[in-house]
Structures are given as C-alpha cells and as structure tokens.
Design a protein around this motif. Structure first.
Motif, PDB file in Angstrom:
ATOM      1  N   GLU A  49       3.848   3.609 -12.535  1.00 38.03           N
ATOM      2  CA  GLU A  49       2.549   3.960 -13.114  1.00 38.03           C
ATOM      3  C   GLU A  49       1.593   2.782 -13.174  1.00 38.03           C
ATOM      4  OE1 GLU A  49       3.327   5.875 -16.834  1.00 38.03           O
ATOM      5  OE2 GLU A  49       3.928   7.728 -15.861  1.00 38.03           O
ATOM      6  N   GLY A  50       2.123   1.578 -13.356  1.00 35.28           N
ATOM      7  CA  GLY A  50       1.265   0.394 -13.356  1.00 35.28           C
ATOM      8  C   GLY A  50       0.571   0.204 -12.021  1.00 35.28           C
ATOM      9  N   ALA A  51       1.320   0.360 -10.942  1.00 27.92           N
ATOM     10  CA  ALA A  51       0.738   0.242  -9.601  1.00 27.92           C
ATOM     11  C   ALA A  51      -0.216   1.398  -9.320  1.00 27.92           C
ATOM     12  CB  ALA A  51       1.840   0.211  -8.543  1.00 27.92           C
ATOM     13  N   SER A  52       0.129   2.592  -9.808  1.00 23.61           N
ATOM     14  CA  SER A  52      -0.712   3.766  -9.596  1.00 23.61           C
ATOM     15  C   SER A  52      -2.067   3.602 -10.260  1.00 23.61           C
ATOM     16  CB  SER A  52      -0.011   5.006 -10.135  1.00 23.61           C
ATOM     17  OG  SER A  52      -0.801   6.151  -9.957  1.00 23.61           O
ATOM     18  N   SER A  53      -2.084   3.034 -11.466  1.00 15.46           N
ATOM     19  CA  SER A  53      -3.350   2.882 -12.181  1.00 15.46           C
ATOM     20  C   SER A  53      -4.251   1.814 -11.556  1.00 15.46           C
ATOM     21  CB  SER A  53      -3.099   2.559 -13.658  1.00 15.46           C
ATOM     22  OG  SER A  53      -2.490   1.297 -13.789  1.00 15.46           O
ATOM     23  N   LYS A  54      -3.674   0.856 -10.837  1.00 13.89           N
ATOM     24  CA  LYS A  54      -4.452  -0.209 -10.200  1.00 13.89           C
ATOM     25  C   LYS A  54      -4.673   0.018  -8.706  1.00 13.89           C
ATOM     26  CE  LYS A  54      -4.640  -3.004 -13.759  1.00 13.89           C
ATOM     27  NZ  LYS A  54      -5.859  -3.450 -14.372  1.00 13.89           N
ATOM     28  N   ALA A  55      -4.167   1.135  -8.166  1.00 14.56           N
ATOM     29  CA  ALA A  55      -4.213   1.356  -6.716  1.00 14.56           C
ATOM     30  C   ALA A  55      -5.631   1.406  -6.165  1.00 14.56           C
ATOM     31  CB  ALA A  55      -3.468   2.638  -6.358  1.00 14.56           C
ATOM     32  N   SER A  56      -6.568   1.974  -6.901  1.00 15.29           N
ATOM     33  CA  SER A  56      -7.933   2.085  -6.378  1.00 15.29           C
ATOM     34  C   SER A  56      -8.638   0.733  -6.321  1.00 15.29           C
ATOM     35  CB  SER A  56      -8.750   3.077  -7.204  1.00 15.29           C
ATOM     36  OG  SER A  56      -8.858   2.635  -8.533  1.00 15.29           O
ATOM     37  N   SER A  57      -8.336  -0.173  -7.240  1.00 14.95           N
ATOM     38  CA  SER A  57      -8.982  -1.479  -7.223  1.00 14.95           C
ATOM     39  C   SER A  57      -8.175  -2.517  -6.433  1.00 14.95           C
ATOM     40  CB  SER A  57      -9.201  -1.986  -8.649  1.00 14.95           C
ATOM     41  OG  SER A  57      -7.967  -2.146  -9.320  1.00 14.95           O
ATOM     42  N   ASN A  58      -6.907  -2.209  -6.128  1.00 14.02           N
ATOM     43  CA  ASN A  58      -6.043  -3.137  -5.408  1.00 14.02           C
ATOM     44  C   ASN A  58      -5.412  -2.432  -4.200  1.00 14.02           C
ATOM     45  OD1 ASN A  58      -4.597  -5.521  -4.908  1.00 14.02           O
ATOM     46  ND2 ASN A  58      -2.906  -4.910  -6.223  1.00 14.02           N
ATOM     47  N   PHE A  59      -6.210  -1.634  -3.498  1.00  8.13           N
ATOM     48  CA  PHE A  59      -5.664  -0.780  -2.443  1.00  8.13           C
ATOM     49  C   PHE A  59      -5.077  -1.559  -1.275  1.00  8.13           C
ATOM     50  CE2 PHE A  59     -10.134  -1.292  -1.541  1.00  8.13           C
ATOM     51  CZ  PHE A  59     -10.178  -1.511  -0.172  1.00  8.13           C
ATOM     52  N   ARG A  60      -5.585  -2.740  -0.984  1.00 10.10           N
ATOM     53  CA  ARG A  60      -5.058  -3.519   0.145  1.00 10.10           C
ATOM     54  C   ARG A  60      -3.669  -4.085  -0.142  1.00 10.10           C
ATOM     55  NH1 ARG A  60      -8.711  -4.691   4.200  1.00 10.10           N
ATOM     56  NH2 ARG A  60     -10.884  -4.300   3.661  1.00 10.10           N
ATOM     57  N   ASN A  61      -3.329  -4.243  -1.405  1.00 10.53           N
ATOM     58  CA  ASN A  61      -2.054  -4.832  -1.783  1.00 10.53           C
ATOM     59  C   ASN A  61      -1.133  -3.839  -2.479  1.00 10.53           C
ATOM     60  OD1 ASN A  61      -2.752  -7.456  -0.852  1.00 10.53           O
ATOM     61  ND2 ASN A  61      -4.012  -7.711  -2.658  1.00 10.53           N
ATOM     62  N   THR A  62      -1.347  -2.535  -2.280  1.00 14.57           N
ATOM     63  CA  THR A  62      -0.511  -1.501  -2.878  1.00 14.57           C
ATOM     64  C   THR A  62       0.212  -0.731  -1.772  1.00 14.57           C
ATOM     65  OG1 THR A  62      -2.037  -1.288  -4.745  1.00 14.57           O
ATOM     66  CG2 THR A  62      -0.500   0.514  -4.386  1.00 14.57           C
ATOM     67  N   VAL A  63       1.531  -0.617  -1.912  1.00 18.32           N
ATOM     68  CA  VAL A  63       2.351   0.094  -0.941  1.00 18.32           C
ATOM     69  C   VAL A  63       2.679   1.468  -1.510  1.00 18.32           C
ATOM     70  CG1 VAL A  63       4.483   0.068   0.384  1.00 18.32           C
ATOM     71  CG2 VAL A  63       3.335  -2.079  -0.159  1.00 18.32           C
ATOM     72  N   THR A  64       2.330   2.518  -0.768  1.00 23.53           N
ATOM     73  CA  THR A  64       2.638   3.892  -1.167  1.00 23.53           C
ATOM     74  C   THR A  64       3.399   4.579  -0.035  1.00 23.53           C
ATOM     75  OG1 THR A  64       0.563   4.742  -0.273  1.00 23.53           O
ATOM     76  CG2 THR A  64       0.537   4.056  -2.575  1.00 23.53           C
ATOM     77  N   ASN A  65       3.963   5.729  -0.323  1.00 30.18           N
ATOM     78  CA  ASN A  65       4.719   6.494   0.680  1.00 30.18           C
ATOM     79  C   ASN A  65       5.765   5.635   1.375  1.00 30.18           C
ATOM     80  OD1 ASN A  65       3.356   8.966   0.281  1.00 30.18           O
ATOM     81  ND2 ASN A  65       1.644   8.193   1.488  1.00 30.18           N
ATOM     82  N   MET A  66       6.465   4.821   0.588  1.00 29.52           N
ATOM     83  CA  MET A  66       7.440   3.888   1.150  1.00 29.52           C
ATOM     84  C   MET A  66       8.574   4.589   1.879  1.00 29.52           C
ATOM     85  SD  MET A  66       7.656   1.100  -1.875  1.00 29.52           S
ATOM     86  CE  MET A  66       7.470   2.262  -3.210  1.00 29.52           C
ATOM     87  N   LYS A  67       8.922   5.777   1.432  1.00 28.49           N
ATOM     88  CA  LYS A  67      10.044   6.476   2.067  1.00 28.49           C
ATOM     89  C   LYS A  67       9.764   6.741   3.536  1.00 28.49           C
ATOM     90  CE  LYS A  67      13.115  10.361   1.343  1.00 28.49           C
ATOM     91  NZ  LYS A  67      13.392  11.528   0.519  1.00 28.49           N
ATOM     92  N   ARG A  68       8.525   6.924   3.883  1.00 31.31           N
ATOM     93  CA  ARG A  68       8.163   7.159   5.282  1.00 31.31           C
ATOM     94  C   ARG A  68       8.279   5.899   6.132  1.00 31.31           C
ATOM     95  NH1 ARG A  68       4.256  10.694   2.532  1.00 31.31           N
ATOM     96  NH2 ARG A  68       4.932  12.802   3.005  1.00 31.31           N
ATOM     97  N   LEU A  69       8.375   4.738   5.481  1.00 29.00           N
ATOM     98  CA  LEU A  69       8.492   3.474   6.196  1.00 29.00           C
ATOM     99  C   LEU A  69       9.933   3.046   6.423  1.00 29.00           C
ATOM    100  CD1 LEU A  69       5.734   1.488   4.265  1.00 29.00           C
ATOM    101  CD2 LEU A  69       5.505   2.691   6.446  1.00 29.00           C
ATOM    102  N   VAL A  70      10.898   3.692   5.745  1.00 31.05           N
ATOM    103  CA  VAL A  70      12.298   3.311   5.858  1.00 31.05           C
ATOM    104  C   VAL A  70      12.763   3.512   7.298  1.00 31.05           C
ATOM    105  CG1 VAL A  70      14.645   3.882   5.116  1.00 31.05           C
ATOM    106  CG2 VAL A  70      12.780   3.809   3.449  1.00 31.05           C
ATOM    107  N   GLY A  71      13.359   2.493   7.863  1.00 30.42           N
ATOM    108  CA  GLY A  71      13.888   2.566   9.216  1.00 30.42           C
ATOM    109  C   GLY A  71      12.926   2.076  10.285  1.00 30.42           C
ATOM    110  N   LEU A  72      11.665   1.841   9.924  1.00 30.41           N
ATOM    111  CA  LEU A  72      10.698   1.342  10.904  1.00 30.41           C
ATOM    112  C   LEU A  72      10.745  -0.182  10.952  1.00 30.41           C
ATOM    113  CD1 LEU A  72       7.557   3.518  10.112  1.00 30.41           C
ATOM    114  CD2 LEU A  72       9.194   3.839  11.951  1.00 30.41           C
ATOM    115  N   ALA A  73      10.460  -0.740  12.097  1.00 29.80           N
ATOM    116  CA  ALA A  73      10.331  -2.199  12.205  1.00 29.80           C
ATOM    117  C   ALA A  73       9.006  -2.606  11.562  1.00 29.80           C
ATOM    118  CB  ALA A  73      10.365  -2.618  13.675  1.00 29.80           C
TER     119      ALA A  73
END
Length: 77
Positions: A49-73
């Motif tokens: 929730e901390g990252a979620s509340s700051k995502a709009s002001s810190n969008f370049r440094n926020t990682v979302t949908n991480m599960k879709r990145l698992v297994g990718l180089a």
C-alpha cells in the motif's frame, strides 16, 4: 509447526499461516488482507500500500505487475 503460504497474484498478494489451530490470513499494517503487488524505490523502499499510494508521483521508480516479469531476462522488451 506452522506453515506460511503466499498467493502472489498479478495485482495483489495474500499471506496466510497454517498451524494446528487452522489457517489465519496475515493482515498488513492497515488491517487489510490484500496487499498490492508493487514496490517503489526512492529515498526509501516502499512495498504494498505504501508503494501504491506513491505510484502516481513516483511512477518511474515503481514496479507493478511483477508476476508478468517472472522468467524474463532483464533486457527483454
């Protein structure tokens, strides 16, 4: 003996502990069962929730949908 289970979804994460008394879902600091699956980096590391509340002001440094990145180089598009 207790066992901890993690349901890591694309949008949310739930953590539960199973013991002799049954299964208990672990609540976060705001007493919610669902934790947003996101991490924010900046002056400090924010998760859930901390990252979620700051995502709009810190969008370049926020990682979302991480599960879709698992297994990718790292350099995959």
């Amino acid at each position: 003996m207790s066992v901890v289970g993690l349901d890591f979804g694309a949008q949310n994460t739930v953590i539960a502990a199973a013991g002799r008394g049954g299964v208990d879902v672990i609540l976060n600091g705001n007493s919610n069962r669902l934790n947003p699956a996101m991490v924010g980096f900046g002056e400090c590391r924010l998760m859930g929730e901390g990252a979620s509340s700051k995502a709009s002001s810190n969008f370049r440094n926020t990682v979302t949908n991480m599960k879709r990145l698992v297994g990718l180089a790292f350099d995959d598009p």
